[in-house]
Design an enzyme around this catalytic site. Structure first.
Site, short mmCIF file in Angstrom:
data_model
loop_
_atom_site.label_atom_id
_atom_site.label_comp_id
_atom_site.label_asym_id
_atom_site.label_seq_id
_atom_site.Cartn_x
_atom_site.Cartn_y
_atom_site.Cartn_z
CB CYS A 1 -1.01 -0.04 1.15
SG CYS A 1 -2.47 0.92 0.76
CD GLU B 1 -1.22 9.92 2.47
OE1 GLU B 1 -0.94 9.04 1.62
OE2 GLU B 1 -1.56 9.64 3.63
CG HIS C 1 -3.51 -3.50 3.21
ND1 HIS C 1 -2.48 -3.05 4.00
CD2 HIS C 1 -4.16 -2.41 2.78
CE1 HIS C 1 -2.52 -1.72 4.05
NE2 HIS C 1 -3.53 -1.32 3.32
CD GLU D 1 -1.21 -6.13 5.31
OE1 GLU D 1 -0.96 -6.38 4.11
OE2 GLU D 1 -1.30 -4.97 5.76
N1 GLN Z 1 -1.88 6.76 2.79
C1 GLN Z 1 -2.02 5.99 1.60
C2 GLN Z 1 -3.38 6.15 0.97
O1 GLN Z 1 -4.30 6.51 1.65
C3 GLN Z 1 -1.73 4.52 1.87
C4 GLN Z 1 -2.73 3.86 2.75
C5 GLN Z 1 -2.26 2.53 3.29
O2 GLN Z 1 -1.10 2.23 3.25
N2 GLN Z 1 -3.16 1.75 3.83
O3 GLN Z 1 -3.56 5.87 -0.19
#
Ligand code: GLN
Length: 537
Positions: free
Chosen positions: A379, A403, A505, A507
């Protein structure tokens, strides 16, 4: 008709109620029963999505995109459960539902009260989850005696009254502390905790007694007598080295046998062979590998619970122990990557939010890419890996995500929602399961062994397609993409032993009996790197 098992906790928090509930589920599944596990959390947040990982640990994401308590991760790893929104309720969500009904006029004329309106809502939430299973296990968060958990305890008391005690069982997890000064185990806190439960009308049937030492027989008899529980219902819950051993210890104590007896269910044969085999391999690795996790919340391991477990499980898949080194990203900025990463065999950057530590993470990616150290970005980790590539290979020095810099000229990641409008994703994050098509011959495709996968997401920012071609021309491989070709889901680089970043993710989907292919292959590559590094020395 479904049966219910309610698990409460007493004396202190953090006794491992989640693991206990998951282990009970594991044992009952091993005897062929269809089981579901539900967590009821007494706090007022509607879900844990907005809570800091420091406060509450990881937010576990379900297939249907619910942001839930990390205990659901244990449930999924210990059983075949695939959780959804209904597997986790908070007091906030229950109250919200009741208040919404009140506004709609559903209770017209009535005074809306904790009993029966809140308790009825809780009972409905529980019964809904029990519909398709033989046994529903319900874990009540918090510790008995908390003001907050009272409506939940009242609701489960009523369920037992309505269903009958042969259909609804109470298990209470408690602590038998060892007092070093007098060298004794003490039962008094347990007696008090059971008294507290009795005062609200709940008589536990089984006590799981957390203890550092075996509880002698006469002490079990004493606990049984004072707590009004039969002696066989007093179960020793010894501290163990690995959480995955808990079902095996409980089996040794005959916990599943007692549960089935009390619930009047047939005593089918227990099949725990695969689980035993996993635990055996976990306890006897042939070697080890060191993985560095470069993150922000590293001082509080619970914030990366599923990640840590996925690494352990990926290690077992390779018969390796995984030694995890938690590296604070900001320290890489001040001390340089070499100081922190030179004895690491594989580097992982997990999910995360916000700007702090980003430059340190980018340094870690650059180090992994240039020094050919296996790299796994998840991510946010995938986002910084791509940004690093854009900066140092494509030469876009100011490349970043909106971001971290809203006004950047090179937004490699951007908030899609801002461009397409809120309705695109409903909420403000892309949450839950999405399909992804894999490109043939890539690291991803080789790991999964299939063309189409589905993985869970939790993020706001997306790969900006305006940079796709440029990055590909400079050697970045886009190995996973959404079926409609809109979203870049996996990136890789070629001339590298193992370098992969995924927007989802993985995991959340790795289980002891079904290790996730990306973790399995990342650990394998990291171990090969370890052997190479040692050869060089
Ligand atoms: N901050 C990033 C986003 O919102 C990654 C989010 C994350 O790693 N879960 O896209």
């Amino acid at each position: 008709m479904s049966k219910f098992i309610f698990i409460t906790g007493g004396v202190v928090s953090s006794l491992g109620k989640g693991i206990a509930a998951a282990s009970v589920g594991c044992l009952l599944e091993s005897r062929g029963f269809k089981v579901a596990i539900q967590k009821l959390d007494p706090y007022i947040n509607v879900d844990p999505g907005t809570m800091s990982p420091f406060q509450h640990g990881e937010v576990f994401v379900t297939e249907d995109g619910a942001e839930t308590d990390l205990d659901l991760g244990h449930y999924e790893r210990f059983t075949s459960q695939i959780s959804s929104r209904g597997n986790n309720y908070t007091a906030g969500r229950i109250y919200k539902q009741v208040i919404e009904k009140e506004r709609k006029g559903d209770y017209l004329g009535g005074t809306v009260q904790v009993v029966p309106h809140i308790t009825n809502e809780i009972k409905n939430a529980i019964r809904n989850e029990a519909k398709d299973v033989d046994i529903l296990i319900v874990e009540i968060g918090g510790t008995v005696g908390d003001i907050e958990s009272l409506p939940f305890l009242e609701a489960i008391r009523q369920i037992q009254l309505e269903e009958g005690s042969v259909n609804a069982l109470f298990i209470h997890l408690t602590l038998i502390p060892f007092i070093r000064a007098s060298h004794e185990l003490k039962t008094k806190p347990t007696q008090h905790s059971v008294k507290e439960l009795l005062s609200i009308g709940i008589q536990p049937d089984i006590l799981l007694c957390r203890t550092e030492y075996p509880i002698p027989r006469d002490m079990k008899a004493k606990i049984a007598l004072f707590c009004n529980v039969s002696e066989e219902g007093v179960i020793t819950a010894r501290d163990v080295e690995h959480v995955y051993e808990v079902p095996l210890y409980f089996a040794e104590e005959g916990l599943d046998y007692i549960i089935l007896k009390y619930l009047g269910l047939p005593l089918s044969e227990r099949h725990l062979e695969k689980w035993e085999n996993f635990v055996n391999r976990l306890k006897h690795p042939k070697d080890s590998v060191t993985i560095g996790i470069v993150g922000k919340y590293i001082k509080y391991e619970d914030s990366y619970k599923s990640l840590k477990e996925s690494l352990v499980i990926g290690g077992v898949a390779n018969n390796l122990a995984v030694d995890i080194k938690w590296i604070e990203a900001e320290e890489l900025e001040s001390e340089g990557p070499k100081a922190k990463l030179s004895d690491i065999h594989g580097i992982l950057i997990p999910g995360g939010f916000g700007e702090r530590g980003i430059e340190g993470k980018i340094l870690a990616v650059q180090y992994a890419r240039e020094k050919k150290i296996p790299f796994f970005g998840i991510c946010l980790g995938m986002q910084v890996a791509t940004i690093e590539y854009a900066r140092n290979v494509l030469g876009l020095k100011d490349a970043t995500s909106t971001e971290f810099d809203k006004n950047t000229k090179n937004p490699i990641f951007y908030k899609l929602r801002d461009l397409l409008g809120d309705e695109t994703f409903g909420g403000n994050m892309r949450l839950g399961k999405y399909d992804c098509v894999l490109k043939e011959g890539t690291t991803a495709e080789k790991a999964y062994g299939v063309k189409m996968i589905s993985e869970r997401h939790r993020h706001r920012y997306e790969f900006n397609p305006a940079y796709k071609e440029l990055l590909e021309q400079k050697g970045l491989t886009i190995s996973g993409i959404s079926p409609d070709n809109k979203f870049v889901e996996i990136v890789e680089i070629k001339d590298h032993p193992w370098f992969l970043g995924c927007q989802f993710h993985p995991e959340f989907k790795s289980k002891p009996l079904a290790p996730h292919p990306l973790f399995r292959e990342f650990i394998k590559a990291s171990y090969e790197n370890r052997l190479k590094m040692e050869e060089k020395k």
